[in-house]
Design an enzyme around this catalytic site. Structure first.
Site, short mmCIF file in Angstrom:
data_model
loop_
_atom_site.label_atom_id
_atom_site.label_comp_id
_atom_site.label_asym_id
_atom_site.label_seq_id
_atom_site.Cartn_x
_atom_site.Cartn_y
_atom_site.Cartn_z
N PHE A 1 -37.94 13.93 -5.42
CA PHE A 1 -37.68 15.08 -4.56
C PHE A 1 -36.17 15.25 -4.45
O PHE A 1 -35.42 14.40 -4.94
CB PHE A 1 -38.32 14.86 -3.18
CG PHE A 1 -39.41 15.86 -2.85
CD1 PHE A 1 -40.46 16.08 -3.73
CD2 PHE A 1 -39.39 16.58 -1.67
CE1 PHE A 1 -41.47 17.00 -3.43
CE2 PHE A 1 -40.38 17.51 -1.36
CZ PHE A 1 -41.41 17.71 -2.24
N GLN B 1 -33.01 25.99 7.59
CA GLN B 1 -33.15 25.66 6.17
C GLN B 1 -33.69 26.84 5.36
O GLN B 1 -34.68 27.45 5.74
CB GLN B 1 -34.09 24.48 5.98
CG GLN B 1 -34.30 24.13 4.51
CD GLN B 1 -34.85 22.73 4.32
OE1 GLN B 1 -36.05 22.52 4.38
NE2 GLN B 1 -33.96 21.79 4.11
N HIS C 1 -35.26 27.44 1.77
CA HIS C 1 -35.84 26.70 0.65
C HIS C 1 -35.48 27.41 -0.64
O HIS C 1 -35.61 28.63 -0.72
CB HIS C 1 -37.36 26.62 0.82
CG HIS C 1 -38.01 25.62 -0.07
ND1 HIS C 1 -38.09 25.78 -1.43
CD2 HIS C 1 -38.60 24.42 0.21
CE1 HIS C 1 -38.71 24.73 -1.96
NE2 HIS C 1 -39.03 23.88 -0.99
N LEU D 1 -44.17 29.74 -0.43
CA LEU D 1 -43.42 28.61 -0.98
C LEU D 1 -43.96 28.14 -2.33
O LEU D 1 -45.16 28.05 -2.55
CB LEU D 1 -43.53 27.44 0.02
CG LEU D 1 -42.82 26.14 -0.38
CD1 LEU D 1 -41.32 26.34 -0.36
CD2 LEU D 1 -43.22 25.02 0.56
N GLU E 1 -41.06 22.05 -3.74
CA GLU E 1 -39.96 21.32 -4.37
C GLU E 1 -40.50 20.33 -5.40
O GLU E 1 -39.80 19.94 -6.34
CB GLU E 1 -39.18 20.57 -3.28
CG GLU E 1 -37.96 19.84 -3.76
CD GLU E 1 -37.04 19.49 -2.60
OE1 GLU E 1 -36.62 20.41 -1.88
OE2 GLU E 1 -36.75 18.30 -2.40
N ARG F 1 -31.64 20.78 -0.49
CA ARG F 1 -32.06 22.19 -0.50
C ARG F 1 -30.94 23.15 -0.14
O ARG F 1 -30.84 24.24 -0.72
CB ARG F 1 -33.23 22.38 0.49
CG ARG F 1 -34.49 21.75 0.00
CD ARG F 1 -35.60 21.86 1.01
NE ARG F 1 -36.82 21.28 0.45
CZ ARG F 1 -37.95 21.14 1.14
NH1 ARG F 1 -38.01 21.51 2.40
NH2 ARG F 1 -39.01 20.61 0.57
N HIS G 1 -37.14 28.68 5.65
CA HIS G 1 -38.24 27.73 5.49
C HIS G 1 -38.46 26.81 6.68
O HIS G 1 -39.58 26.44 6.98
CB HIS G 1 -37.98 26.90 4.24
CG HIS G 1 -39.06 25.92 3.91
ND1 HIS G 1 -40.36 26.31 3.66
CD2 HIS G 1 -39.06 24.57 3.80
CE1 HIS G 1 -41.11 25.24 3.40
NE2 HIS G 1 -40.35 24.17 3.49
N ARG H 1 -32.58 19.31 6.30
CA ARG H 1 -33.70 18.39 6.19
C ARG H 1 -33.99 18.12 4.73
O ARG H 1 -34.02 19.03 3.90
CB ARG H 1 -34.93 19.01 6.84
CG ARG H 1 -36.20 18.27 6.55
CD ARG H 1 -37.35 18.82 7.32
NE ARG H 1 -37.89 20.06 6.81
CZ ARG H 1 -38.60 20.19 5.69
NH1 ARG H 1 -38.83 19.15 4.92
NH2 ARG H 1 -39.08 21.36 5.33
#
Lengths: 608, 249
Positions: free
Chosen positions: A141, A255, A257, A267, A270, A301, A370, A406
Site C-alpha cells: 500500500f 484527504q 484519494h 473509489l 489503492e 495519498r 475521501h 492518513r
C-alpha cells in the site's frame, strides 16, 4: 407536544459502522446495556465500502518479513507529516495485529499466504515460506516500508463489517436503525444523551445514557465530489460542535484519494496500485516515477494526488466524456485472473458505471475527497474535550492517529482498534458513572428541536431551499478548499460559506414536512454541515504552512517551528465563524524529519 | 435528440392519515450517464421533495436501493436508464414492510434472519490474544468470500415465489448465509445443528427451484450451487438423524 419515546441505557452509541459497533461490543461485554442508533441498517454503513484492507504488522508474507509495530508506527508518523498524536499511533500499531486475529476468530475470511516462488506484475520476485503458509497475507500500500495491508480480495470493509455485526447480533445488542440523532442533551458539563428523529415516522425521541459515543463517520459530503456514501454528512461532528463547548480538531486536514473514478466519483482502491497498477497520462506515459523515483505510484495519498494535479496542470491530462481533465489507472498488465479475483469489486464498479473492463480497458481517475482526518477532538482514551460522558471514535473523531494525512489501510484498522481501546475506556467510565435525570433540561432540548422543525415547516425564518444551499456549499468547497490552497481563494471560500450559512438559517420547506419527510431531514442537517465546512475552510486559511494533505501554494513548506500544533475549532453561540485555538503536538517517539517521499525529497520535477 | 423519460413511481405514505396508494408520473429529458440514483435525486430535489427512497453507497456495494424496475428487482444506483424503455415503472420491493414510496424496511427483516439462523461463528474456543491465527488454506478463504459477498439487498427475496407466499421462508439470501458458515472450518456446528436451523420448509427445503434469485442477484452470487450445497448436506443430515431414530417433525 413532547418526545414520543424515551429510551434509557448505560451506553448510547450514535452510528453503527465498524468503530461504533466494535465499541458497543466492548461495552456490552462488561455487562452494560447498550443502544446503537443509526441512520441506516448497520451493514449498509460506509465502513462496508472500504476496499483495500487493514494495516497490521503481522509480517507473514515475504515482502513483509521482519515487520513490527515500530516500523508501522514510523510509517504512520511520516504519513501524518508529524501531525498525529504519536502516543495514540503507538497504542494503535501495538494493538492492531491482535485485532486482525480476533476478527479472524470471529469469521473474517482473510486471504492467506500461499507458499512458493512468485513474480508480481511490478517485477518483484519473492518466495513465500512453507512455514508461513496459511497465515494471514498482506498486500503493498502507499507510504509503507513493508507489505502489511491484510485483505479479503478488495471487499475488506464489507467482510469485516458483516462479521463484526454478527457479533452484535449474537450478543443481542439493541440497534435502532433509521434513527437520526439531531442534538446532544447536556447541562454544560456532562452529556446526558441525545434528541433523535425517527426516520420511519418523523417522531422525536429521547435517548438517555451515562455515556454517549459518537461514531457517525466522516463529513465527505461537504464536498460536491466525494467517494463517500450519501450518509457521510458529518452529523455527529456537527451535533457536538453545536454545543459550543466541544471543539473539532484539524478540520482542514482532508484527504483526497488519488483514484476516484469520474463521473460518479466512486473509489478505485489503492490496492490497484499496491498490486502493481500504474497511472498514465494522455501520452500513455507512466509519469509517477518522474516525480517520485522511490515510491512511484505508492507514495502517500496526499503526495500522489498533488503530483497528479501538478501533471494535469502541466498539460498532460486527458479530456474525455468522463471528466474535463483526468488521468488513467492501468491494471491491464496484472492479468485477467488477478484483476477479476483480487480487484473484483472495483472491476464491477468500472463495469457497472462506465462499461469498462479493467482487464482490458484503462479506467479514468482523478483525486477525489475521501477522508476526514479531522473530527470531534478527543484525548488519547477517546474522551471528547469539553463534555463529560461523551466519547468519539473512528472517522467522526480526531483521536488523531492520522494527523495531516492518513495512510491507506490505517482507517479500517483504526475503526476496530479504536472500538476496542476506547470501548474499554467507555465501559470503565460508565461502570463508575451515575445517570443524571433532569426532565426540565431534557424537555428544553426537545422543545428547541421541535421549534426548529415547526419553523422549517411554517417557513417562519424564510423560504431558502435546503438542496440548493447544499449544492452551493459543495461547489464552494470544490472551488476554494481543495487539494491546492491559497490565501485569497480560501478567503473567498470562507466568505461564500458565511453567506450560505446565513441563508441556511432561513431555510423553509417546500413540502409538508409531515412524517418521515426527507426534505426535513436535509434541512435539519444543513446549518451544521455548513459550520463543519467553515471549520475546514477557516482552519485552512489560518494555517499558513503546508503539512500532509493541507497544501498551501503561498506557504509551500512544512513549518515545525510555528505549526507543530493541532487546530481546535469551536462554534460559539450566535457566531458565523468558528473560534480557533491551538494545542501543541508532541513527538515523543519520532522527531520531525523527512518523509522519504513527496516534494521535500523528490522535488517538483518537470514532467517528461 | 434526447429521449423524454417518464418515471411512473409508486406513492404511498402509510404514516399519513388517509393517504392512498397510487402511481405518480414525472417526466424529464434523459442525459448522458443517467442512473436511477441520479434520476430519483433529481426528482426529489427539483420536482417533489416528499419522495421517499433509500440510497447509501451509490456504488452497488451496500444493498440499500433495491426496487422493482419495470417488474424486476434491481439495485437502482447502478441501473443506467439507457438500458430501459422510455417509460420506467418503479415500485417498492414486495415481502418487506413498506416505509413509504420506494423505501422498505430490509434492516429489520435481515436482522431477524441473522438471529433466527444464528448466523455467526459458533465455537467453544476462547480467543487468545497472544496466539497466532489458526492457519487456513487460501482456497477455503476464497470459497467463504463468495457467499460472504451478499449485500442483503433483498432482490432474491422479492423475486422468490416461496418468500412471497410464506412469511417465514429465509430465502436464497438466508440459505446462502447459512451455507457460508457450513463451509467455514472455524464454525464448530455439526450438520445436525444446522439441520435444526435450516432443515425444514422455511429453510433449505422451502425452495421450489424456480431460481429467479440466481438470475437476478445483483452481486451474481452462485445462489444455485449454494442452495444445492445446503440441501445436499441437510438431506444427508436428515437421513442420518432418521436412521439414528431421531423423530423429525
Amino acid at each position: 407536544m413532547s418526545a414520543k419515546h424515551t429510551h434509557i441505557s448505560d451506553v448510547l452509541v450514535v452510528g453503527a459502522g465498524l468503530a461504533a459497533e466494535r465499541s458497543a461490543i466492548e461495552a456490552a461485554e462488561q455487562g452494560l446495556s447498550v443502544i446503537i442508533l443509526s441512520l441506516i441498517p448497520p451493514r449498509r454503513s460506509h465502513s462496508t465500502a472500504a476496499q483495500g484492507g487493514m494495516q497490521a504488522s503481522l509480517g507473514n508474507i515475504a515482502m513483509g518479513l521482519g515487520d513490527n509495530p515500530r516500523i508501522h508506527l514510523e510509517d504512520t508518523i511520516k504519513g501524518s507529516d508529524w501531525g498525529c498524536d504519536q502516543e495514540v499511533a503507538k497504542a494503535f500499531c501495538d494493538t492492531v495485529p491482535i485485532m486482525i486475529r480476533q476478527l479472524d476468530s470471529w469469521g473474517v475470511p482473510w486471504n492467506r499466504v500461499v507458499a512458493g516462488k512468485k513474480k508480481y506484475a511490478s517485477g518483484i520476485e519473492t518466495e513465500d515460506l512453507k512455514e508461513k503458509e496459511g497465515l494471514i497475507t498482506a498486500r503493498d500500500f502507499g507510504g509503507v516500508a513493508k507489505w502489511r495491508c491484510c485483505y479479503t480480495a478488495d471487499g475488506t470493509g464489507h467482510t469485516v463489517m458483516f462479521v463484526v455485526d454478527t457479533v452484535v447480533c449474537k450478543m443481542g445488542i439493541t440497534v435502532h436503525d433509521r434513527m437520526e440523532a439531531i442534538s446532544l442533551i447536556h447541562d454544560g458539563e456532562t452529556c446526558l444523551g441525545v434528541v433523535a428523529r425517527d426516520l420511519r415516522t418523523g417522531d422525536i425521541n429521547v435517548y438517555l445514557a451515562k455515556s454517549t459515543v459518537i461514531g457517525t463517520g466522516g463529513a465527505g459530503r461537504i464536498y460536491a465530489a466525494t467517494t463517500n456514501a450519501v450518509v457521510c454528512e458529518g452529523t455527529g461532528g456537527a451535533m457536538c460542535l453545536n454545543t459550543g463547548l466541544v471543539p473539532l480538531g484539524n478540520m482542514e486536514a482532508v484527504q483526497f484519494h488519488p483514484t476516484g473514478m469520474p463521473p460518479v466519483w466512486i473509489l478505485m482502491t489503492e490496492g490497484a496500485r499496491g498490486d502493481g497498477g500504474y497511472l498514465l497520462d494522455k501520452n500513455m506515459h507512466r509519469f509517477m516515477p518522474d516525480y517520485e523515483p522511490k515510491k512511484k505510484e505508492l507514495a502517500s495519498r496526499d503526495v500522489v494526488s498533488r503530483r497528479m494535479i501538478q501533471h494535469i496542470r502541466a498539460g498532460y491530462g486527458i479530456q474525455s466524456k468522463y471528466a474535463p481533465q483526468h488521468l488513467w489507472l492501468d491494471i491491464r498488465h496484472l492479468g485477467r485472473k488477478w484483476v477479476w479475483n483480487n480487484l473484483r469489486e472495483i472491476s464491477n464498479i468500472a463495469m457497472n458505471f462506465n462499461g469498462l473492463d479493467p482487464a482490458k480497458d484503462l479506467v479514468p481517475v482523478l483525486p477525489t475527497q475521501h477522508y476526514s482526518m479531522g473530527g470531534v477532538r478527543t484525548n488519547k482514551n477517546g474522551f471528547v474535550y469539553g463534555l463529560k460522558g461523551l466519547f468519539a471514535i473512528g472517522e467522526a473523531a480526531c483521536w488523531d492517529l492520522h494527523g495531516f494525512n492518513r495512510l491507506g489501510g490505517n482507517s479500517l484498522a483504526e475503526t476496530v482498534t479504536a472500538g476496542f481501546l476506547v470501548g474499554k475506556e467507555v465501559a470503565k467510565y460508565t461502570l463508575g458513572a451515575t445517570q443524571k435525570f433532569d426532565y426540565k433540561l431534557i424537555e428544553g432540548f426537545v422543545k428547541t428541536e421541535e421549534e426548529r422543525i415547526k419553523n422549517l415547516i411554517s417557513g417562519k425564518n424564510g423560504k431558502e431551499n435546503a438542496y440548493a444551499i447544499k449544492e452551493a456549499m459543495g461547489q464552494a468547497m470544490m472551488d476554494h478548499v481543495h487539494i491546492f490552497r491559497t490565501g485569497p481563494a480560501l478567503q473567498q471560500g470562507v466568505a461564500k460559506l458565511q453567506e450560505l450559512y446565513r441563508r441556511s438559517l432561513k431555510i423553509g420547506l417546500h413540502s409538508s414536512g409531515q412524517g418521515a419527510n426527507p426534505e426535513l431531514a436535509q434541512a435539519l442537517r444543513m446549518p451544521g454541515m455548513i459550520r463543519m465546512a467553515l471549520c475546514t475552510a477557516y482552519g485552512a486559511l489560518m494555517r499558513t504552512e503546508s503539512r500532509g494533505s493541507h497544501s498551501r501554494e503561498d506557504y509551500p513548506k512544512r513549518d515545525d517551528a510555528n505549526w507543530l500544533k493541532r487546530t481546535l475549532a469551536y462554534w460559539k453561540p450566535g457566531a458565523d465563524l468558528p473560534t480557533l485555538e491551538y494545542e501543541p503536538v508532541a513527538t515523543p517517539h519520532m522527531p520531525p524529519g523527512d518523509r522519504g517521499y513527496g516534494e521535500a525529497t523528490a522535488g517538483p520535477k518537470a514532467a517528461k | 435528440m434526447a429521449r423524454q423519460l417518464t418515471f411512473s413511481i409508486f406513492r404511498y405514505n402509510p404514516n399519513k392519515l388517509g393517504d392512498k396508494p397510487r402511481m405518480q408520473e414525472y417526466t424529464f429529458e434523459e442525459f448522458e450517464g443517467l442512473t436511477l440514483f441520479v434520476a430519483l435525486n433529481k426528482i426529489r430535489e427539483e420536482m417533489d421533495p416528499t419522495l421517499m427512497f433509500d440510497f447509501v453507497c451509490r456504488a452497488a456495494i451496500c444493498g440499500s436501493c433495491a426496487m422493482m424496475v419495470n417488474g424486476r428487482p434491481r439495485l437502482a444506483c447502478k441501473t443506467m436508464t439507457n438500458l430501459l424503455p422510455n417509460r420506467i415503472n418503479l415500485l417498492p420491493l414486495p415481502v418487506f414492510k413498506l416505509i413509504g414510496d420506494l423505501s422498505v424496511d430490509t434492516g429489520t427483516w435481515f436482522r431477524n434472519l441473522q438471529v433466527k439462523t444464528e448466523s455467526w461463528v459458533h465455537t467453544k474456543k476462547r480467543f487468545d490474544p497472544n496466539a497466532l491465527e489458526v492457519r487456513m488454506d487460501n482456497k477455503i478463504a476464497e470459497q467463504i468470500y463468495e457467499p460472504e459477498r451478499c449485500v442483503e439487498c433483498g432482490c432474491c427475496v422479492a423475486t422468490c415465489v416461496t418468500a412471497n407466499i410464506r412469511e417465514d421462508f429465509i430465502g436464497a439470501t438466508g440459505i446462502n448465509r447459512v451455507s457460508r458458515f457450513m463451509m467455514d472450518p472455524r464454525d464448530e456446528r455439526t450438520d445436525a445443528d444446522y439441520y435444526e436451523v435450516v432443515g425444514n420448509e422455511d429453510g433449505a427445503f422451502g425452495c421450489v427451484g424456480l431460481m429467479a434469485c440466481a438470475d437476478l442477484c445483483p452481486m451474481e452470487l452462485p445462489l444455485q450451487s449454494q442452495l444445492a450445497y445446503a440441501r445436499r448436506r441437510m438431506a444427508a443430515a436428515g437421513l442420518k438423524l432418521q436412521f439414528a431414530g431421531v423423530k423429525i417433525s
